[in-house]
Design a protein around this motif. Structure first.
Motif, PDB file in Angstrom:
ATOM      1  N   LYS A 142      -1.573  -1.491   9.207  1.00  0.00           N
ATOM      2  CA  LYS A 142      -1.771  -2.718   8.430  1.00  0.00           C
ATOM      3  C   LYS A 142      -0.549  -3.124   7.610  1.00  0.00           C
ATOM      4  O   LYS A 142      -0.196  -4.310   7.589  1.00  0.00           O
ATOM      5  CB  LYS A 142      -3.004  -2.575   7.530  1.00  0.00           C
ATOM      6  N   TRP A 195      -2.795   5.984  -1.818  1.00  0.00           N
ATOM      7  CA  TRP A 195      -2.737   5.699  -0.373  1.00  0.00           C
ATOM      8  C   TRP A 195      -1.843   6.722   0.319  1.00  0.00           C
ATOM      9  O   TRP A 195      -2.183   7.238   1.390  1.00  0.00           O
ATOM     10  CB  TRP A 195      -2.221   4.284  -0.162  1.00  0.00           C
ATOM     11  N   HIS A 249      -3.016   9.708   3.205  1.00  0.00           N
ATOM     12  CA  HIS A 249      -2.475   9.800   4.561  1.00  0.00           C
ATOM     13  C   HIS A 249      -1.421  10.900   4.710  1.00  0.00           C
ATOM     14  O   HIS A 249      -0.836  11.042   5.790  1.00  0.00           O
ATOM     15  CB  HIS A 249      -1.874   8.452   4.964  1.00  0.00           C
ATOM     16  N   ARG A 281       0.827  -1.205   0.000  1.00  0.00           N
ATOM     17  CA  ARG A 281       0.000   0.000   0.000  1.00  0.00           C
ATOM     18  C   ARG A 281       0.865   1.260   0.000  1.00  0.00           C
ATOM     19  O   ARG A 281       0.525   2.256  -0.622  1.00  0.00           O
ATOM     20  CB  ARG A 281      -0.905   0.002   1.238  1.00  0.00           C
ATOM     21  N   ASP A 302      -5.258   1.828   9.392  1.00  0.00           N
ATOM     22  CA  ASP A 302      -4.756   1.832   8.012  1.00  0.00           C
ATOM     23  C   ASP A 302      -3.239   1.967   7.938  1.00  0.00           C
ATOM     24  O   ASP A 302      -2.600   1.382   7.064  1.00  0.00           O
ATOM     25  CB  ASP A 302      -5.409   2.964   7.220  1.00  0.00           C
TER      26      ASP A 302
END
Length: 327
Positions: free
Chosen positions: A126, A67, A71, A61, A123
């Motif tokens: 992970k 992604w 973030h 990711r 998130d």
């Protein structure tokens, strides 16, 4: 955890109440972590390396621009964050999310990471789990805690070669869910494209064959062709593995008009009454005193005796004195 326990109960004859929690937190023969699709799983401790190795064959990711933008991270910043998570947990401490976030922020010198790591649904944590650097430890009251899988299991997590892991995962998937098209494998594991799932299946060579319904293990074709319905009824809990991976667009498994009752908004998967693999209704249960109340909403005719037997078995598992079945 309640759904995880009932998922085991419906498959493991004679399972004792509390056995899943004991295997997870006492015996450590299970590991709680984020795995395929980025969802929480309880994995056999002896197989953790297999699933981590298979995950390594999926584009991380933190290498995906969307992604990173979401973030507010750069690729270098994400890599530094993940390395800091691994170092913070390597000693085997059980850290709450707040404690882990503060350590990572301090190690990287990026104070904003503390807030980012404390929020959301994990998130940013992970990818560390996918790399085999993070798993869950026993909670501290309402707060979840994390630790290193190697420390938790008392041994290094030695990964098999990624291609070997991919073949084994594809084999296991088809053994349980085949026949299935490559699109279903891609959705189940969280692969970036059906084409990648097709390559995973193709890696099995002559061990797989393509049928009108998708790919399956060649060794299973004869038995599948000879199988006949036998009226087997199962009460599957919310988020059950079968419901996750079932061909939800196939009317023979679930009629289109009932799809919304099973696959609900925000990723909620309802408890399902399964009859010979067909989703034939949804259900819910509640313990009231010493009585288990099971309410069933059928999509059509149900084999009443089978539902009653399942409800009675569930009452016994949960320690209820008797059961009340409503439909």
């Amino acid at each position: 955890m309640g759904s995880a326990e009932l998922t085991a109960w419906t498959r493991v004859e004679g399972l004792a109440k509390g056995a899943v929690a004991a295997a997870l937190w006492k015996d450590r023969t299970l590991v709680k972590t984020w795995a395929q699709r980025g969802t929480l799983h309880l994995l056999p401790a002896s197989e953790l390396a297999l699933w981590v190795a298979a995950q390594s064959e999926v584009r991380p990711r933190y290498e995906q621009p969307a992604w990173l933008r979401h973030h507010g991270l750069t690729r270098e910043g994400a890599e530094a964050m993940l390395e800091a998570i691994a170092r913070a947990l390597a000693g085997g401490e059980w850290l709450t999310r707040r404690e882990l976030a503060e350590r990572v922020a301090g190690a990287t010198g990026v104070e904003a990471l503390a807030e980012k790591l404390r929020g959301g649904f994990g998130d940013l944590l992970k990818p560390a789990a996918f790399r085999g650097d993070l798993c869950f430890a026993p909670s501290a009251g309402p707060e979840v805690r994390f630790t290193s899988p190697a420390a938790w299991l008392g041994r290094p997590v030695a990964l098999p070669p990624g291609p070997d892991a991919v073949r084994e995962v594809a084999r296991r998937y088809l053994a349980v869910y085949g026949p299935a098209p490559r699109e279903q494998l891609a959705r189940w594991f969280g692969l970036r494209s059906p084409a990648q799932a097709g390559r995973w299946i193709a890696s099995l060579g002559d061990d797989v064959v393509e049928t009108d319904l998708g790919w399956m293990l060649a060794a299973d074709v004869e038995a599948a062709a000879a199988a006949e319905p036998s009226g087997v009824v199962r009460l599957l809990p919310a988020f059950d593995h079968y419901v996750v991976a079932a061909p939800r667009d196939e009317p023979a498994v679930l009629a289109a008009e009932h799809r919304g009752a099973v696959y609900r908004p925000q990723g909620w998967l309802s408890p399902v009454v399964l009859v010979d693999g067909v989703m034939a209704g949804v259900w819910r249960h509640e313990l009231r005193g010493g009585r288990l109340v099971v309410d069933v909403e059928p999509f059509g005719d149900l084999p009443r005796a089978g539902v009653e037997a399942e409800a009675a078995a569930l009452a016994s598992f949960l320690g209820a004195a008797d059961v009340e079945l409503g439909a």
